[in-house]
Design an enzyme around this catalytic site. Structure first.
Site, PDB file in Angstrom:
ATOM      1  N   HIS A  18       0.811  -1.215   0.000  1.00 50.44           N
ATOM      2  CA  HIS A  18       0.000   0.000   0.000  1.00 50.44           C
ATOM      3  C   HIS A  18       0.846   1.268   0.000  1.00 50.44           C
ATOM      4  O   HIS A  18       1.932   1.287   0.563  1.00 50.44           O
ATOM      5  CB  HIS A  18      -0.887   0.055   1.253  1.00 50.44           C
ATOM      6  CG  HIS A  18      -1.710  -1.163   1.464  1.00 50.44           C
ATOM      7  ND1 HIS A  18      -1.893  -1.709   2.710  1.00 50.44           N
ATOM      8  CD2 HIS A  18      -2.402  -1.954   0.607  1.00 50.44           C
ATOM      9  CE1 HIS A  18      -2.666  -2.783   2.609  1.00 50.44           C
ATOM     10  NE2 HIS A  18      -2.980  -2.958   1.346  1.00 50.44           N
ATOM     11  N   LYS A  36       6.007   6.063   7.244  1.00 51.52           N
ATOM     12  CA  LYS A  36       5.543   5.135   8.271  1.00 51.52           C
ATOM     13  C   LYS A  36       6.729   4.705   9.120  1.00 51.52           C
ATOM     14  O   LYS A  36       7.843   4.556   8.620  1.00 51.52           O
ATOM     15  CB  LYS A  36       4.923   3.875   7.638  1.00 51.52           C
ATOM     16  CG  LYS A  36       3.663   4.134   6.848  1.00 51.52           C
ATOM     17  CD  LYS A  36       3.140   2.854   6.227  1.00 51.52           C
ATOM     18  CE  LYS A  36       1.900   3.125   5.396  1.00 51.52           C
ATOM     19  NZ  LYS A  36       1.452   1.901   4.716  1.00 51.52           N
ATOM     20  N   TYR A  78       2.181   0.992  13.784  1.00 54.45           N
ATOM     21  CA  TYR A  78       2.952   1.934  12.988  1.00 54.45           C
ATOM     22  C   TYR A  78       2.405   3.342  13.093  1.00 54.45           C
ATOM     23  O   TYR A  78       1.216   3.567  13.152  1.00 54.45           O
ATOM     24  CB  TYR A  78       3.086   1.496  11.528  1.00 54.45           C
ATOM     25  CG  TYR A  78       1.824   1.104  10.822  1.00 54.45           C
ATOM     26  CD1 TYR A  78       1.203   1.981   9.934  1.00 54.45           C
ATOM     27  CD2 TYR A  78       1.259  -0.148  11.005  1.00 54.45           C
ATOM     28  CE1 TYR A  78       0.049   1.628   9.278  1.00 54.45           C
ATOM     29  CE2 TYR A  78       0.101  -0.517  10.336  1.00 54.45           C
ATOM     30  CZ  TYR A  78      -0.495   0.376   9.469  1.00 54.45           C
ATOM     31  OH  TYR A  78      -1.642   0.016   8.812  1.00 54.45           O
ATOM     32  N   ASP A 122      -6.232  -6.329  -1.872  1.00 55.42           N
ATOM     33  CA  ASP A 122      -4.813  -6.598  -2.123  1.00 55.42           C
ATOM     34  C   ASP A 122      -4.615  -7.610  -3.251  1.00 55.42           C
ATOM     35  O   ASP A 122      -3.618  -7.552  -3.961  1.00 55.42           O
ATOM     36  CB  ASP A 122      -4.121  -7.081  -0.850  1.00 55.42           C
ATOM     37  CG  ASP A 122      -3.947  -5.966   0.173  1.00 55.42           C
ATOM     38  OD1 ASP A 122      -4.113  -4.784  -0.185  1.00 55.42           O
ATOM     39  OD2 ASP A 122      -3.654  -6.288   1.339  1.00 55.42           O
TER      40      ASP A 122
END
Length: 182
Positions: A62, A72, A132, A168
């Site tokens: 992503h 991130k 995260y 996905d």
């Protein structure tokens, strides 16, 4: 924290430096000043967590398009993952190159993923929890992804994929994706 450069431009593996005594340990996982010294974004606007029950679960790859690109800071709190990042910045010397990192609850390493990278991970154990920090808010219109099995990327996932979301599974292949990627 100990900052290790990766083979990909602007991405860093960060090793914690636990300070311990009879109680256990304490370690800094983020420091605005230390991140700035390494040229990293250090203004995180949200923190996310994911839980995956089954070994082999795959999440990703992503990213968000500009101007919603996000950095991130990824850490595995329980279990083990292989974390894979792909540089999708067309002007980067490491464009479409990827690197993988094993993040576990025992090594306590974390990965700094800069804006312009697709990010995904696969669980190497059952009952995995990943946390995260993210530098930009989620923007559904800017969300993009790469297919985990795109032959152009040549990613060698370490275990068979057991769980994968519909989204996905259906990201476009790179040659089919709208240009530019980022």
């Amino acid at each position: 924290m100990i900052f290790h450069e990766t083979t990909l431009k602007d991405a860093w593996l960060i090793e914690l430096e636990p300070r311990g005594d009879q109680r256990g340990f304490f370690a800094r996982t983020m420091c605005k000043e230390e991140f700035a010294q390494h040229g990293l974004l250090n203004d995180f606007v949200q923190q996310n967590t994911s839980f995956s029950a089954q070994k082999g679960t795959l999440r990703g790859l992503h990213y968000q398009m500009q101007p919603h690109g996000e950095a991130k800071l990824v850490r595995c709190l329980r279990g083990a993952i292989v974390d894979i990042i792909v540089d999708v910045r067309a002007d980067s010397p490491t464009f479409l190159q990827h690197q993988q990192f094993e993040l576990t609850d025992s090594n306590r390493s974390q990965l700094y993923v800069p804006p312009g990278y697709a990010h995904g991970f696969q669980t190497l154990s059952n009952d995995v929890e990943v946390s995260y920090l993210v530098s930009a808010a989620y923007c559904p219109q800017a969300e993009r992804g790469l297919r985990y099995d795109d032959e152009r990327l040549q990613i060698d996932w370490p275990v068979p994929v057991t769980v994968l979301s519909e989204k996905d599974a259906h990201w476009p292949l790179i040659d089919e994706a709208t240009k530019p990627l980022y």
